[in-house]
Design an enzyme around this catalytic site. Sequence first.
Site, short mmCIF file in Angstrom:
data_model
loop_
_atom_site.label_atom_id
_atom_site.label_comp_id
_atom_site.label_asym_id
_atom_site.label_seq_id
_atom_site.Cartn_x
_atom_site.Cartn_y
_atom_site.Cartn_z
N HIS A 1 0.84 -1.20 0.00
CA HIS A 1 0.00 0.00 0.00
C HIS A 1 0.88 1.25 0.00
O HIS A 1 0.63 2.22 -0.72
CB HIS A 1 -0.88 0.04 1.26
N TYR B 1 1.18 -12.87 -7.61
CA TYR B 1 -0.08 -12.16 -7.79
C TYR B 1 0.01 -10.76 -7.18
O TYR B 1 -0.37 -9.77 -7.80
CB TYR B 1 -1.22 -12.96 -7.16
N TYR B 2 0.55 -10.69 -5.98
CA TYR B 2 0.72 -9.38 -5.34
C TYR B 2 1.90 -8.61 -5.92
O TYR B 2 1.88 -7.39 -6.01
CB TYR B 2 0.82 -9.53 -3.81
N HIS C 1 0.02 -18.69 2.78
CA HIS C 1 -0.68 -19.95 3.02
C HIS C 1 0.25 -20.91 3.76
O HIS C 1 1.48 -20.84 3.60
CB HIS C 1 -1.10 -20.57 1.68
N HIS D 1 -1.03 -12.56 3.55
CA HIS D 1 -1.56 -13.28 2.39
C HIS D 1 -0.93 -14.65 2.21
O HIS D 1 -1.12 -15.30 1.19
CB HIS D 1 -1.36 -12.44 1.12
#
Lengths: 716, 716
Positions: free
Chosen positions: B170, B243-244, B399, B397
């Site tokens: 961010h 993805y990020y 896993h 995020h």
Amino acid sequence: MILTKDGIKEIRQGLGQVALFDQTLATVQLEVDAEIEKGIDVPVPKDLAGGYTHEQHKTNFFTLQKAGVLFQITGDERYSVYIKDMLYAYLDLYPNLDRHPAERSYARGKLFWQCLNDANWLVYVSQAYDCIYEWLSEEDRQALNGGLFKPMADFLSIETPQFFNRIHNHSTWGNAAVGMIGLVIDDQELVDRALYGARSVSVKAGAVDNDGGSIISQDQEMGFLAQINHAFSPDGYYTEGPYYQRYAMYPFLIFAEGLSNKRPDLKILAYKDSVLIKGVYALLNQTNSAGEFFPINDSQKGMSLASRELVNAVSMAYHYGSQDPSLLSVIASQGRVPLNDAGFDAAKAIGEGLAMPFIKPSIELSDGANGYEGAIGILRGGDLTLVMKYAKHGMGHGHFDRLGFMLYDETGEVIQDYGSARWVNIEHKDGGGYLKENHSWAKETVAHNALVVNKDSHFDGKVKEADKTSGTPYYLAAGESVRIVSARETKAYDDVEMHRTMAMVDLEELEHPLVIDLLSVQAPAETRYDLPLYYVGEFMSSNQQLQTNNDLTPMGKESGYQHLWAEAQADLTGDLYSMTWFNKKRFYTLTSVIQSGDQMIMTRIGANDPNFNLRRDPGIIHRRTGGNTVFASLYEIHGSYDYSTERPLNLFTSIADLKVLHQSAEYVVVRFQLNSGEEYQLAFSLKDESESSQHAVKSAKGQCTWQGVYEFKKIK
Amino acid sequence: MILTKDGIKEIRQGLGQVALFDQTLATVQLEVDAEIEKGIDVPVPKDLAGGYTHEQHKTNFFTLQKAGVLFQITGDERYSVYIKDMLYAYLDLYPNLDRHPAERSYARGKLFWQCLNDANWLVYVSQAYDCIYEWLSEEDRQALNGGLFKPMADFLSIETPQFFNRIHNHSTWGNAAVGMIGLVIDDQELVDRALYGARSVSVKAGAVDNDGGSIISQDQEMGFLAQINHAFSPDGYYTEGPYYQRYAMYPFLIFAEGLSNKRPDLKILAYKDSVLIKGVYALLNQTNSAGEFFPINDSQKGMSLASRELVNAVSMAYHYGSQDPSLLSVIASQGRVPLNDAGFDAAKAIGEGLAMPFIKPSIELSDGANGYEGAIGILRGGDLTLVMKYAKHGMGHGHFDRLGFMLYDETGEVIQDYGSARWVNIEHKDGGGYLKENHSWAKETVAHNALVVNKDSHFDGKVKEADKTSGTPYYLAAGESVRIVSARETKAYDDVEMHRTMAMVDLEELEHPLVIDLLSVQAPAETRYDLPLYYVGEFMSSNQQLQTNNDLTPMGKESGYQHLWAEAQADLTGDLYSMTWFNKKRFYTLTSVIQSGDQMIMTRIGANDPNFNLRRDPGIIHRRTGGNTVFASLYEIHGSYDYSTERPLNLFTSIADLKVLHQSAEYVVVRFQLNSGEEYQLAFSLKDESESSQHAVKSAKGQCTWQGVYEFKKIK
Ligand SMILES: [Ca+2]
Ligand SMILES: [Ca+2]
Ligand SMILES: [Ca+2]
Ligand SMILES: [Mg+2]
Ligand SMILES: [Mg+2]
Ligand SMILES: [Mg+2]
Ligand SMILES: [Mg+2]
């Protein structure tokens, strides 16, 4: 026979100038040369389909046919010598063969486990033989005719009448095989036997095949002409559906092609109002936008216009038909042509830029030899294709799916039919044959987008009962912006009359045509209805409160319910059920009118499936208990999603409301409203199909009046 | 700033001569002209993502950026006037805005519900502003600088330090936004604030964001340079996964591009050994053959090289990097270029035929700012891609998927990772945000192809614990015909050491490389292991007797098991478990070594899923109870199926046998045999990675000796 002298001359002159033909020729040459390189292999028959000897003999007949064509086109004797050598290898083998050791078939072959495959062999090999017949010495011809081909023709006909003298697609292959070798060796008796049956021999009364189908037709008709009479409706529809029609078309057309060339006097292609050519068009019309056949009855999904049978059929329909330029675009999309007169003609025309788009119309294809035994209705609008089945049952391969439908857009299935429970030729799955779940699930009514009454299949799941009658076509409209199909079924259940009307309408406010589904039922009070809908994709949301089940048991013990889990259900409240799903980057919304007491069950296929033979596809069942009723629904295709921008467009339905304004045995009137405020109304007469009748019915919104079967209009 | 004066000159001279650039230009022109036609719409902020005001402001910033570029390239004042008018509309609105009414975010924006989106706006709009800056009057500039842009830059930084001064993606947007507008208006203080953080303001200790992430980094680093330091490993890997990374790369690269052009003294692209350019390569390497990113951690599947971020990134890596011609083939496949110096340069080179194939190597990408915190290993061979994850957890995020893997062939997923439980921006699904099943299912270990011990997730499912450590890279070999990845995980469970070694080997007898999977575990006796495998496709057959369950209950209460049904299970007998599945016209076979007492459970995702948020995908779980052990498996891709010929090829596995010859804490040796008789052996040293060490172990087949970490050889 298939290649004519004039045709060969033209082909030879045109070599190197007709791209599609030249490409196909080059591909086939590579294939055949590779086989010649491997050497000749004619093993003693032993295996079933998928096994070594089976697959080798199959490879042989395909290769021989191609080698024959290559010899004719190129004149290269490598091909004729290869064919001759291979035929002599068969001549060594065949006379010593008894029937195949595997005892599965009602009509065991010699090269293969069933006569059907032996007939396949002869249909292909007689073409190869024809191509080298003049090149062979008289001595060779006599040896092969007398030692191989005549005995084989007799074996497939007079020695196996239960195979040859039926009205059945197996027999079509048998008839064509015997007739084609008759044409090649100029044996009039064989040709007549093919055309009219082996009349000197008979079959025991009551004989049945492996599926329990009876061998003898009631009127004792037999032979190729009788097959044509019985197999096709006047519209070219084949009662077993397009998957089987595709398979059956090859012997019909290839023998007809031989007869056209060698016996023009018979005018075989004009027979029964040119029904063989119509059959090709019927097949083209029974495809989705990817060219895949509708999986009506027992069909493996994915079979398509790309199949070799259709490659032959479409070029033939072009050449022997009316040189329809729209067929050329289909042929171009197939990417190859048959290496014969027809294929060359088509490829040449494509090269000359004559191809036109093949536009699939909204159309009804009648079923039954005379066209009076039901039909299928196909609606086309924008991207959408809708098929409703109200045809004959389709015999042993039929499904109990009266008034069932499938819906496609150009991404594929939107609302699916399960198809068959079978993995054709895949040995893992019970040898590649029909699985027991084909019977216990795929054929049953609850496996279809069709109404189930009292949890039982149509005709109580009995093929013999279902075969006796058909659905009843009522109305089909193929308008510019409104297409409608409407049909009745009154025999599937005692005391229950079903009448389904589906419309596909263009609305200026919507991206795609909207589908309206009105299933009217007249039945005793307290009838239990289950209306399944097999949507394809991922459930997004509904406007109802779902109760999820965390202890799943099969939904029933029989009629297909034993294969369903109920994952969740909702006691429906309010006036509408609305549910959106997502598939292949698009959104889809179902809107259904609710009656008090209705339930919606979210189902999943897969219970009682010990070998994992069934796909775990989702469905919903709209459950209602009542007497006369209407199930009224809208299917809207909307919006899109882009995985790289992650941006959805138009992801919510545009339907604000749907109401049944009138329902009776005679009429159904519905009105729906868009979120943008527009309202539309469809009024439909269920009993009077005259275009001039005046109708007036009371409705919740006052009197509705219109002329003709239906009125679809914008109210505001 | 992004377009340079020299660049513009070159672009204008080249117009009409560089196809890919001209096409992109024409497309963008149509888009922008359509927006100009619609008129300016700058609504008062109200909605969340997906809602009207949100989407309109988002459309506006994209359009403004494009319009700026079009003005520079075409000189057409329609574009500059449009931008100016729009900016004045924002000038009317912005100064009167309080923070956004929606209170969901830890850092609410003004135009949008979160500062992140406001920063997106400023990153794009500062580019548009730059394009017309010289064209504007001094009066306009002063009005906009003072009334709109400076206040916005201050708002995003000193007024919202919890957003600006973090080490987080961010903040990267915030830093870039402030820095870019600083470059445009030549405000050195803003540029410094961007580079080094808003050091005049501080955040309360212990402040957290919406996901519970802590705002302040331990060492109080902040600003753009600190983001680069922390976000990327020396190999350009981003700990949250591709993805990020894809999302984060845009502000990193676009601000770096501006700095390169306006502040060449900073040498930003050379910073940290050119890690930004390496990041682009890392992204390219983290894709399957369709260009889709590996769904590591919270990732929606389908995001790919086609995304606008990558369109910008790859051209930039070409232009500002080493003019690597292999990037040009990627750019060509994207089908469009950014309309700037970099895009023009790339498009021109493509037009000149300079593109070379981009070959993806077998490679290890280290994780952690210094590259010492785990890695992912990627093996490529033939059609196959294998990814194993032994990286850091990936923060909020992440896993719990230590030593988990995914396998692809060029048809797509063969063995899948679930990805995230989310439908990004699709409002039907809880507003398009993360679903609760993302936490309860997608993150859990049992949702991965990773070892579960005692039915609990790694690190007991605790992010903070997982974030403290990483997996341990052990060995990666990228040989011509043998590729190996091997890594350890010793912290995920108390007293359990896992060491997984996966090899992808070319065998002359097989159609595709074979994958060997050796998961060695050192653990106390009676440990309960569950090893899931999420195969993609339809189960065909296994060599074991399955007991099907007709009463399904969830497999557990927590750690993901609550979402699994056990459809069937088998008490395994014999030496091997063999199972074949089918997907997209191919066959796949798993062969696993069985130990006495092992069980195989056929699972289906979908229990406890009230909103149908989870896909009903199948899996299997290999269950074993024991102490030290090895799970040894082979994955074979074989054969094909053609739906139009219905002919399967090579539909059975070629694997006849697989045996573990030796297993210990130090070594694992396996041998397998093909049906054709050949035998191969893989010997692997688990503790000594020296290439010169000599190893000798006892095995069931006698003594095995080899040098180096591994030996793979044909025995016969
Ligand atoms: Ca019954
Ligand atoms: Ca029944
Ligand atoms: Ca736990
Ligand atoms: Mg069916
Ligand atoms: Mg039944
Ligand atoms: Mg995952
Ligand atoms: Mg947990």
